[in-house]
Structure formats: structure tokens, C-alpha cells
Write a protein that holds these residues in place. Structure first.
Motif, short mmCIF file in Angstrom:
data_model
loop_
_atom_site.label_atom_id
_atom_site.label_comp_id
_atom_site.label_asym_id
_atom_site.label_seq_id
_atom_site.Cartn_x
_atom_site.Cartn_y
_atom_site.Cartn_z
N ASN A 52 0.81 -1.22 0.00
CA ASN A 52 0.00 0.00 0.00
C ASN A 52 0.85 1.28 0.00
O ASN A 52 0.46 2.29 0.57
CB ASN A 52 -0.99 -0.01 1.17
N ARG A 75 3.10 0.64 6.66
CA ARG A 75 1.90 0.12 6.01
C ARG A 75 1.81 -1.40 6.08
O ARG A 75 0.72 -1.95 6.13
CB ARG A 75 1.82 0.67 4.60
N ARG A 79 -1.25 -3.34 7.80
CA ARG A 79 -1.96 -4.33 6.99
C ARG A 79 -2.04 -5.69 7.68
O ARG A 79 -3.03 -6.39 7.58
CB ARG A 79 -1.27 -4.47 5.64
#
Length: 148
Positions: A52, A75, A79
Motif C-alpha cells: 500500500n 503500512r 496491513r
């Protein structure tokens, strides 16, 4: 031992090391107690889709940059739900270097205690040596953060 003591799950986002860090971690018996796993995101496409990382961030700063290293670490942690995440992105060579970012340029990112940081390194040597130095330095970065 530090990760186990602190009851932390750890994740990695690797680019230039191609899974070397994950391999070193999983060679430790019982690593499933503290290592959630890792992503080898070598291409920008995978950095975007799996980690991402914003496409504009990659375009503006390049894959080998502090902002991208920070985004990869933070990220991935978000996640997969780990409290600590490590990232590495760099140029292991022998090609791919530029005057601004020569071969051996590596950024290490770390997400821990809801903060994200990065550090720039300039390693020398051949491809394998740069990858090994990156892995060793990255894992030492985690160790130092856990000891603080």
C-alpha cells in the motif's frame, strides 16, 4: 529473545535483500512465536499493491528513499497487525546505481511503538556483500530499538 520477552509479533518488507532477512529469522527455532512473516516487494507494483505504498510517493522520491522505506514498514504493520515492522530498500548492484544513489545505497525503515523512522546507509562490496550487510544492519536496528 527480545521479541519473545516483549510478546511482540514482527514483520518484514524486503526489497534489495530478496528474502534474506526472513530466511535468517526463520532459521531460528521457535521463530513462529514472534515472526509473523514478510513480503518481498521487489517491484514498485508490489510495493503499491501488497504494501500500500502510494504511487505518487514512489514517483516523487523513488523506490530507494527514506519516505518509501518508512511507508513500507508502517503500512505492512498496519496491513498485517504487527506492532513492529522492518523494511529495506536499496541498490545492491552491480548495476542500477546513479550519481545521486550509487550502488550500496540502502534505506532501512522501522515501525515500532506507533512511530516510523528511516536511516540511510552506504555499503560497499559486491551484490551479496551489500545484501548481507543490509540484513545484518537491519536486524541490529530492530535489536537496538527493542533495547531502548
Amino acid at each position: 529473545n527480545l521479541l519473545r520477552e516483549k510478546k511482540l509479533m514482527f514483520s518484514t518488507a524486503e526489497s534489495c535483500t530478496g528474502g534474506l532477512i526472513g530466511s535468517q529469522l526463520t532459521s531460528v527455532p521457535g521463530s513462529s512465536d514472534w515472526f509473523a512473516g514478510g513480503v518481498i516487494a521487489y517491484s514498485n507494483h508490489l510495493k503499491e499493491t501488497l504494501l500500500n505504498v502510494d504511487r505518487d510517493l514512489l514517483r516523487h522520491h523513488g523506490a530507494v528513499s527514506g519516505p518509501v522505506a518508512r511507508a513500507m514498514a508502517a503500512r505492512l504493520a498496519a496491513r498485517v497487525g504487527t506492532k513492529i515492522s522492518l523494511s529495506v530498500t536499496g541498490i545492491a548492484g552491480p548495476g542500477g546505481g546513479t550519481e545521486e544513489k550509487p550502488v550500496g545505497t540502502v534505506y532501512i525503515g522501522l515501525f515500532y511503538q506507533n512511530k516510523v523512522q528511516d536511516a540511510l546507509y552506504r555499503f560497499s562490496g559486491g551484490r551479496k556483500e551489500i545484501q548481507e550487510k543490509t540484513a545484518q544492519t537491519a536486524l541490529d536496528t530492530v535489536r537496538r530499538a527493542l533495547l531502548e
